[in-house]
Design a protein around this motif. Sequence first.
Motif, short mmCIF file in Angstrom:
data_model
loop_
_atom_site.label_atom_id
_atom_site.label_comp_id
_atom_site.label_asym_id
_atom_site.label_seq_id
_atom_site.Cartn_x
_atom_site.Cartn_y
_atom_site.Cartn_z
N MET A 43 -3.30 5.16 5.29
CA MET A 43 -2.72 6.14 4.38
C MET A 43 -1.33 6.60 4.83
O MET A 43 -0.64 7.28 4.09
CB MET A 43 -3.64 7.34 4.28
CG MET A 43 -3.92 8.04 5.59
SD MET A 43 -5.20 9.25 5.35
CE MET A 43 -5.28 10.05 6.92
N PHE A 44 -0.91 6.21 6.04
CA PHE A 44 0.41 6.63 6.51
C PHE A 44 1.50 5.62 6.16
O PHE A 44 2.65 5.80 6.52
CB PHE A 44 0.38 6.85 8.03
CG PHE A 44 -0.59 7.90 8.43
CD1 PHE A 44 -0.37 9.23 8.13
CD2 PHE A 44 -1.77 7.56 9.11
CE1 PHE A 44 -1.27 10.20 8.50
CE2 PHE A 44 -2.67 8.53 9.46
CZ PHE A 44 -2.43 9.85 9.16
N TYR A 45 1.12 4.55 5.48
CA TYR A 45 2.11 3.52 5.18
C TYR A 45 3.07 4.00 4.10
O TYR A 45 2.65 4.55 3.08
CB TYR A 45 1.40 2.24 4.72
CG TYR A 45 2.36 1.12 4.37
CD1 TYR A 45 2.99 0.41 5.38
CD2 TYR A 45 2.62 0.80 3.05
CE1 TYR A 45 3.87 -0.61 5.07
CE2 TYR A 45 3.50 -0.22 2.73
CZ TYR A 45 4.12 -0.91 3.75
OH TYR A 45 5.00 -1.92 3.44
N HIS A 46 4.36 3.81 4.34
CA HIS A 46 5.38 4.13 3.32
C HIS A 46 5.83 2.83 2.68
O HIS A 46 6.25 1.92 3.39
CB HIS A 46 6.57 4.84 3.97
CG HIS A 46 6.21 6.16 4.53
ND1 HIS A 46 6.37 7.34 3.84
CD2 HIS A 46 5.65 6.51 5.72
CE1 HIS A 46 5.95 8.35 4.58
NE2 HIS A 46 5.50 7.87 5.72
N SER A 47 5.78 2.77 1.36
CA SER A 47 6.15 1.51 0.70
C SER A 47 7.61 1.17 1.02
O SER A 47 8.45 2.07 1.13
CB SER A 47 5.96 1.59 -0.81
OG SER A 47 5.27 2.73 -1.15
N ALA A 53 -2.29 -1.89 9.85
CA ALA A 53 -3.48 -1.38 10.54
C ALA A 53 -3.91 -2.38 11.61
O ALA A 53 -4.12 -2.03 12.78
CB ALA A 53 -4.61 -1.16 9.54
N PHE A 54 -4.02 -3.66 11.21
CA PHE A 54 -4.42 -4.66 12.20
C PHE A 54 -3.36 -4.82 13.28
O PHE A 54 -3.67 -5.00 14.45
CB PHE A 54 -4.69 -6.00 11.51
CG PHE A 54 -6.08 -6.11 10.98
CD1 PHE A 54 -7.16 -6.25 11.84
CD2 PHE A 54 -6.34 -6.07 9.62
CE1 PHE A 54 -8.45 -6.34 11.36
CE2 PHE A 54 -7.63 -6.16 9.13
CZ PHE A 54 -8.68 -6.30 10.01
N TYR A 55 -2.10 -4.75 12.86
CA TYR A 55 -1.02 -4.89 13.85
C TYR A 55 -1.17 -3.84 14.94
O TYR A 55 -1.14 -4.16 16.13
CB TYR A 55 0.34 -4.76 13.16
CG TYR A 55 1.50 -4.67 14.13
CD1 TYR A 55 1.99 -5.81 14.75
CD2 TYR A 55 2.06 -3.43 14.46
CE1 TYR A 55 3.04 -5.73 15.66
CE2 TYR A 55 3.10 -3.34 15.36
CZ TYR A 55 3.59 -4.48 15.95
OH TYR A 55 4.61 -4.39 16.85
N PHE A 56 -1.34 -2.59 14.53
CA PHE A 56 -1.41 -1.54 15.55
C PHE A 56 -2.71 -1.59 16.33
O PHE A 56 -2.73 -1.34 17.53
CB PHE A 56 -1.23 -0.16 14.90
CG PHE A 56 0.21 0.20 14.71
CD1 PHE A 56 0.98 0.60 15.79
CD2 PHE A 56 0.80 0.11 13.46
CE1 PHE A 56 2.32 0.91 15.63
CE2 PHE A 56 2.14 0.42 13.30
CZ PHE A 56 2.90 0.83 14.38
N LYS A 58 8.87 0.94 14.17
CA LYS A 58 7.89 0.99 13.07
C LYS A 58 7.64 2.43 12.62
O LYS A 58 7.52 2.71 11.44
CB LYS A 58 6.55 0.40 13.52
CG LYS A 58 6.61 -0.99 14.08
CD LYS A 58 6.53 -2.02 13.02
CE LYS A 58 6.72 -3.41 13.60
NZ LYS A 58 7.77 -3.51 14.64
N PHE A 59 7.59 3.32 13.61
CA PHE A 59 7.32 4.71 13.25
C PHE A 59 8.46 5.27 12.40
O PHE A 59 8.23 5.98 11.43
CB PHE A 59 7.15 5.57 14.52
CG PHE A 59 5.75 5.55 15.06
CD1 PHE A 59 5.30 4.48 15.80
CD2 PHE A 59 4.88 6.60 14.80
CE1 PHE A 59 4.01 4.45 16.29
CE2 PHE A 59 3.58 6.57 15.29
CZ PHE A 59 3.15 5.49 16.03
#
Lengths: 145, 553, 231
Positions: free
Chosen positions: C147-151, C168-171, C138-139
């Motif tokens: 805000m760290f999500y890459h589309s 967010a919920f997953y982590f 995932k990383f």
Amino acid sequence: MSHGHSEKHHHGGPVVYTATLIALLILTGITVGASYINFGSNSANIAIALTIASMKAILVSLFFMHLLWDKKVNAIIAATGFLFLGIFITFDLIDLNNRRDPTPRNVPVMATPTAVPESMNPQLTPAPKPYPKKVAPVEGEAEKE
Amino acid sequence: MEPVLTSGQHVGDHPRPEKNYLNENTRVWDWMTTVDHKRIGLMYLVGSLFFFLIGGMLALMLRLVLMTPQHTMFGIAVDAEMYNRMFTLHGAIMVFLFIIPAIPGSLTNFVLPLMLGAKDVAFPKLNLASFYVYVAGAIMAVSSIVIGAVDTGWTFYTPYSSSSSQTAVASMTMAAFILGFSSILTGLNFIATVHKLRAPGMGWFDMPLFIWGMYSTAVIQILATPVLAITLVLLAIEKTFHIGIFDPKYGGDPVLFQHFFWFYSHPAVYIMILPGMAIISELIPTFSKKTIFGYRAIAYSSVSLALVSFIVWGHHMFVAGQSQLANVVFSALTFLVAIPSGVKVFNWLTTMYKGNIVLKTPMWFAIAFLILFAIGGLTGIFLGTLSTNIHLTDTYFVVAHFHYVMMGSTVTAFLGGLYYWWPKMTGRMFSEKGGKISCALWFIGFNATFIPQFIMGSQGMPRRYYNYLDQFQPFHAFSTVGSWILGLSLFTVAGVLLASLRKPADAPDDPWGGTTLEWKTSSPPITHNFHDQPVLEREPYDYRPAGMAGKGH
Amino acid sequence: MSTTTTDLHAHGGHDSHGEHHNPFHQHHFATMEQQFDTAKIGMWTFLVTEVLMFGGLFVGFGLSQAKYPQEFVDAHHHLQRWAGSLNTVVLLFSSWTMVMAVHAAQTSQKARMKMFLWITLLCACVFMGVKYYEYSHKFEEGLLPGMFYHSQPTDTIPGSHGYATFFAFYFMMTGLHGIHILIGMGLILWLLKNADNFNSEWYTPVDLFGLYWHIVDMIWIYLFPLYYLIS
């Protein structure tokens, strides 16, 4: 006393536990399989997955966690936890499913901001007058104003 | 053969033992590592009273700012932001560091095992751990106040809290998270203790009503606090990573935060009031010298209050954008609260009726409680009604209402309980005259402070404003003067109690003629609580003459 | 429910009745059985707090899913179903080994108990290993919270907040669950270190840890279909 004590908590046993494990693995297989079938809607699939998960949870709590043979008070405590979680979810859903004006869903991130009417624009409207004073301003106050 | 202990025994049966829990092992280290519930109770008492002092000082400052519409304090201008920080600190300290831990942590920790005839709580080490978790949370809360500033109000509502530039919001929520765990550990301990450590012969319906109240409190602590913990974690994470859960800017739902928050915080109101009711259920029969009227009704009403508290949280959100259906449902359910509360009040009054009322200081506080709780409870009905609530939301009416319940009821009961068990805790009798003066000042000061706020609120004075229209000036001035009387009364309480420590131990085992088991040991108790394992021979509050004594309802 | 009426004078640890005194008997309990039952009630009460704490996250997850159904379906395709299934089987198996360890403790079979505890620990390591593999994947792809999500090219509603919220919920949920596994691993080591103390007379820590381990398993039983098997 200690003898009776050890006798008392001797239920289940390897055979029962192994049977439980097999049942759990079968249910896991079913839930994976069910996820490939379309049951009509997304929520129907979720409902089925949760039902199977709850069956597994009940198996774990009854046999692995000994609730079936344990003092009833422990089962009551456990059930209370889930009951109140249920209350929490139920009332949240009553609200969220009945909002008259639900928050807009799936709005793109940078939606153009709605224009503010001029009368409400703080930059155009003059600041409200300070409250009239009857008392003579004290020192610190005078400075601030 | 067991020693037969009956309530008809005279005081001072045990010669005052040389060693008691206070004078055995008195090094600081012994206190810090003690697992004795009595010592932990005393440490909790000191801790929570310290924060009561700080929170009270902040309250006096707030009232001083509000005395005139010029928002000044001692001639120094206070700006809106400073005012917001002050009321946030007042609220957060009073709720998380004083009221919630005060009665369970201090008085209950001390009294609950004694009342059950147990040697300690079920998990003594966990009890000590819960105290240190409280201290850690308190340090974190205080340091976030010193480092940054929090001006969100004690409710941390989103999106203000998640977008506020105030740096300390995250650390303050984490402090509340830690304090929540302290509360959970205390509740867990009490539940296990009540279930398994009752004295031989003590069935569930032979327990003192104080225990019933505290058991119900513990149930709420267990069921509600974890949700607050996770809510605050979500808030802190949302603030750090900009996740869309509660903040609409990132696609979240701010009303959801209020659901999460009030799922804990409404039951938390009962974590505050149930212990107060529990204390009153002890004071009234003891000082009326009469068997409690409706024992089972009071016991069940405690439990049902705990349960009902979980299904009414939405009444905090009537104007927050909650759906109309949810508003109606929550408003209707809110009225259920009135039933167990009414049951309690009527049973207390009936207990007093035709009793031989002894007007000692604790009883003064009990009577003050009945009056203040009636006002606080009945104004709650106005607020629970959907239509009037919309008019009264976020006005001083709400402020006055919850101060009547939390302070007028809970703190009054706390003070009454503190006076009541003081001889047991310290072995010293306090000055009755001083105690009564402090109670009178408390009652007068309290009403002087908060009755004007009801009137202002009904006329539209909004809460959390640092200035106001001139028309409210007389009410605010009156209220501020009332707060001075209130402050004076609390210093009187402190003076009366501390003065009693200067004299040698003089309290008999049972100075008030109480019937519950804590009065069957010496004052102060020995380290292991009882000289012999007490066996319950009579039901609690049995004031019948010795000949008619006996257990069974 | 009423307290036992025997052994009234067992105070101060000076039993006058018992032929032998168990070193793990705490002075404020009259009997070992009372002590065991009390510990069990305490543990179950603690488990209730765990259920409600995770429950808060489940409620948040469910309501977000109701808000962003399409995004959640899209996002969950980035989770490897085989990894989730493998971890489910590993954890269920470890629950079985744990209950076998408890049974061995109850019947004073020390070597057997140790063996099952070691296997449980091994299962936990495998679980965390798979978790590490999943997280690093995932990383690398930027499937991160907030805000760290890459589309991703697979996003059918580009720019929606739903994707970042899903991860967010997953982590948060798998992370909190993983922390519980790590704590559990530490506790297993503690049990192994003290293994010689446990026998049919006193095995409370093993029993209570078993309950903890099963509730961690139970939480995964719900996490697995909700995250890995959405469509």
